[in-house]
Design a protein around this motif. Structure first.
Motif, PDB file in Angstrom:
ATOM      1  N   PHE A  75      -1.409 -40.988  55.019  1.00 12.69           N
ATOM      2  CA  PHE A  75      -0.278 -40.072  55.106  1.00 12.69           C
ATOM      3  C   PHE A  75       0.216 -39.869  56.538  1.00 12.69           C
ATOM      4  O   PHE A  75       1.371 -39.513  56.739  1.00 12.69           O
ATOM      5  N   ILE A  76      -0.662 -40.061  57.507  1.00  9.57           N
ATOM      6  CA  ILE A  76      -0.250 -39.963  58.906  1.00  9.57           C
ATOM      7  C   ILE A  76      -0.914 -41.086  59.700  1.00  9.57           C
ATOM      8  O   ILE A  76      -1.949 -41.621  59.294  1.00  9.57           O
ATOM      9  N   ALA A  77      -0.298 -41.404  60.813  1.00  6.85           N
ATOM     10  CA  ALA A  77      -0.867 -42.387  61.752  1.00  6.85           C
ATOM     11  C   ALA A  77      -0.421 -41.988  63.148  1.00  6.85           C
ATOM     12  O   ALA A  77       0.765 -41.720  63.370  1.00  6.85           O
ATOM     13  N   ASP A  78      -1.371 -41.918  64.055  1.00  8.08           N
ATOM     14  CA  ASP A  78      -1.085 -41.554  65.448  1.00  8.08           C
ATOM     15  C   ASP A  78      -0.273 -40.267  65.557  1.00  8.08           C
ATOM     16  O   ASP A  78       0.655 -40.169  66.352  1.00  8.08           O
ATOM     17  N   GLY A  79      -0.607 -39.294  64.724  1.00 12.73           N
ATOM     18  CA  GLY A  79       0.044 -37.991  64.782  1.00 12.73           C
ATOM     19  C   GLY A  79       1.432 -37.942  64.160  1.00 12.73           C
ATOM     20  O   GLY A  79       2.119 -36.939  64.261  1.00 12.73           O
ATOM     21  N   GLN A  80       1.831 -39.011  63.493  1.00 12.67           N
ATOM     22  CA  GLN A  80       3.150 -39.073  62.864  1.00 12.67           C
ATOM     23  C   GLN A  80       2.998 -39.185  61.349  1.00 12.67           C
ATOM     24  O   GLN A  80       2.269 -40.047  60.859  1.00 12.67           O
ATOM     25  N   VAL A  81       3.696 -38.320  60.633  1.00 14.71           N
ATOM     26  CA  VAL A  81       3.659 -38.388  59.182  1.00 14.71           C
ATOM     27  C   VAL A  81       4.373 -39.659  58.731  1.00 14.71           C
ATOM     28  O   VAL A  81       5.325 -40.125  59.370  1.00 14.71           O
ATOM     29  N   LYS A  82       3.877 -40.253  57.679  1.00 17.86           N
ATOM     30  CA  LYS A  82       4.440 -41.458  57.083  1.00 17.86           C
ATOM     31  C   LYS A  82       5.119 -41.064  55.766  1.00 17.86           C
ATOM     32  O   LYS A  82       4.523 -41.138  54.696  1.00 17.86           O
ATOM     33  N   PRO A  83       6.380 -40.617  55.840  1.00 16.89           N
ATOM     34  CA  PRO A  83       7.039 -40.078  54.652  1.00 16.89           C
ATOM     35  C   PRO A  83       7.107 -41.052  53.483  1.00 16.89           C
ATOM     36  O   PRO A  83       6.988 -40.645  52.322  1.00 16.89           O
ATOM     37  N   ASP A  84       7.284 -42.335  53.764  1.00 17.12           N
ATOM     38  CA  ASP A  84       7.357 -43.309  52.678  1.00 17.12           C
ATOM     39  C   ASP A  84       6.025 -43.428  51.939  1.00 17.12           C
ATOM     40  O   ASP A  84       5.994 -43.586  50.714  1.00 17.12           O
ATOM     41  N   VAL A  85       4.931 -43.353  52.687  1.00 18.91           N
ATOM     42  CA  VAL A  85       3.602 -43.438  52.072  1.00 18.91           C
ATOM     43  C   VAL A  85       3.340 -42.193  51.228  1.00 18.91           C
ATOM     44  O   VAL A  85       2.870 -42.288  50.094  1.00 18.91           O
ATOM     45  N   VAL A  86       3.659 -41.018  51.781  1.00 16.24           N
ATOM     46  CA  VAL A  86       3.474 -39.766  51.048  1.00 16.24           C
ATOM     47  C   VAL A  86       4.266 -39.823  49.743  1.00 16.24           C
ATOM     48  O   VAL A  86       3.742 -39.520  48.668  1.00 16.24           O
ATOM     49  N   LEU A  87       5.512 -40.225  49.828  1.00 18.57           N
ATOM     50  CA  LEU A  87       6.367 -40.290  48.645  1.00 18.57           C
ATOM     51  C   LEU A  87       5.855 -41.310  47.640  1.00 18.57           C
ATOM     52  O   LEU A  87       5.831 -41.043  46.433  1.00 18.57           O
ATOM     53  N   ALA A  88       5.420 -42.460  48.119  1.00 18.82           N
ATOM     54  CA  ALA A  88       4.917 -43.505  47.227  1.00 18.82           C
ATOM     55  C   ALA A  88       3.651 -43.068  46.495  1.00 18.82           C
ATOM     56  O   ALA A  88       3.474 -43.379  45.313  1.00 18.82           O
ATOM     57  N   LYS A  89       2.783 -42.349  47.193  1.00 19.02           N
ATOM     58  CA  LYS A  89       1.516 -41.942  46.569  1.00 19.02           C
ATOM     59  C   LYS A  89       1.642 -40.683  45.726  1.00 19.02           C
ATOM     60  O   LYS A  89       0.983 -40.557  44.700  1.00 19.02           O
ATOM     61  N   LEU A  90       2.468 -39.732  46.167  1.00 15.27           N
ATOM     62  CA  LEU A  90       2.551 -38.452  45.459  1.00 15.27           C
ATOM     63  C   LEU A  90       3.737 -38.363  44.516  1.00 15.27           C
ATOM     64  O   LEU A  90       3.699 -37.602  43.551  1.00 15.27           O
ATOM     65  N   GLY A  91       4.786 -39.121  44.776  1.00 18.96           N
ATOM     66  CA  GLY A  91       5.970 -39.083  43.921  1.00 18.96           C
ATOM     67  C   GLY A  91       5.674 -39.349  42.456  1.00 18.96           C
ATOM     68  O   GLY A  91       6.114 -38.588  41.583  1.00 18.96           O
ATOM     69  N   PRO A  92       4.902 -40.404  42.143  1.00 19.30           N
ATOM     70  CA  PRO A  92       4.601 -40.676  40.738  1.00 19.30           C
ATOM     71  C   PRO A  92       3.765 -39.568  40.071  1.00 19.30           C
ATOM     72  O   PRO A  92       3.824 -39.387  38.860  1.00 19.30           O
ATOM     73  N   LEU A  93       3.016 -38.835  40.862  1.00 24.85           N
ATOM     74  CA  LEU A  93       2.174 -37.769  40.324  1.00 24.85           C
ATOM     75  C   LEU A  93       2.938 -36.458  40.151  1.00 24.85           C
ATOM     76  O   LEU A  93       2.755 -35.745  39.170  1.00 24.85           O
ATOM     77  N   ALA A  94       3.777 -36.132  41.135  1.00 22.82           N
ATOM     78  CA  ALA A  94       4.412 -34.819  41.154  1.00 22.82           C
ATOM     79  C   ALA A  94       5.916 -34.860  40.905  1.00 22.82           C
ATOM     80  O   ALA A  94       6.515 -33.834  40.626  1.00 22.82           O
TER      81      ALA A  94
END
Length: 132
Positions: A75-94
Motif C-alpha cells: 500500500f505504500i513505498a518509501d513513504g508514498q501511498v500507492k493509490p492504484d495498489v490500494v484500489l486494486a486490492k480493496l476495491g473488489p472487497l469494499a
C-alpha cells in the motif's frame, strides 16, 4: 498473536467493514504482522492496540510498525501511498467508489517521516472505515 487483517491498517478497515478475506489473505497478514512486530521491536500489546484502533501510543516504533506492515502489503513505498495498489486490492472487497472516497480523505496526509506518514494513513483509513 492474531493478525487476522489485510491492512493494519488499511487492513483493519476491511476487517471492521466485515469484508470477506481469503485464508491466503489472512495467512499473509499474519505473517507480515509477525515479521513487522519482530523487526520494529514492539510488544504484542502495542500491535493489538493499534489493530483495535487505539491511536494513543505515539511510540516511534509503533509508527514504524505501521510503515512496515503497509509496505509489506504494497500500500505504500518509501513513504508514498500507492493509490492504484490500494484500489486494486480493496476495491473488489469494499467497492471502488467507497475506497476512492476514503482515498480522497486520506492519501494526501504527510507526516514528519515515512513512519509517521504510514501511521497517519492507517489512522485515517481506520477512522473512515465506516464509509467502506
Amino acid at each position: 498473536m492474531k493478525f487476522i487483517i489485510v491492512f493494519l491498517a488499511l487492513v483493519a478497515f476491511v476487517a471492521a467493514a466485515e469484508l470477506p478475506l481469503t485464508d491466503e489473505q489472512k495467512a499473509q497478514a499474519h505473517a507480515n504482522g509477525a515479521l513487522c512486530v519482530q523487526q520494529e521491536g514492539i510488544t504484542k500489546e502495542q500491535a493489538m492496540a493499534l489493530r483495535a484502533g487505539n491511536f494513543d501510543d505515539k511510540d516511534p516504533k509503533v509508527k514504524c510498525f505501521a510503515n512496515c506492515f503497509l509496505e509489506k502489503t504494497g500500500f505504500i513505498a518509501d513513504g508514498q501511498v500507492k493509490p492504484d495498489v490500494v484500489l486494486a486490492k480493496l476495491g473488489p472487497l469494499a467497492g471502488v467508489d467507497k475506497v476512492k472516497a476514503v482515498q480522497a480523505k486520506c492519501d494526501s496526509l504527510k507526516g514528519a517521516d515515512k513512519c509517521d506518514t504510514a501511521y497517519q494513513l492507517y489512522e485515517c483509513y481506520y477512522k473512515n472505515s465506516a464509509h467502506i
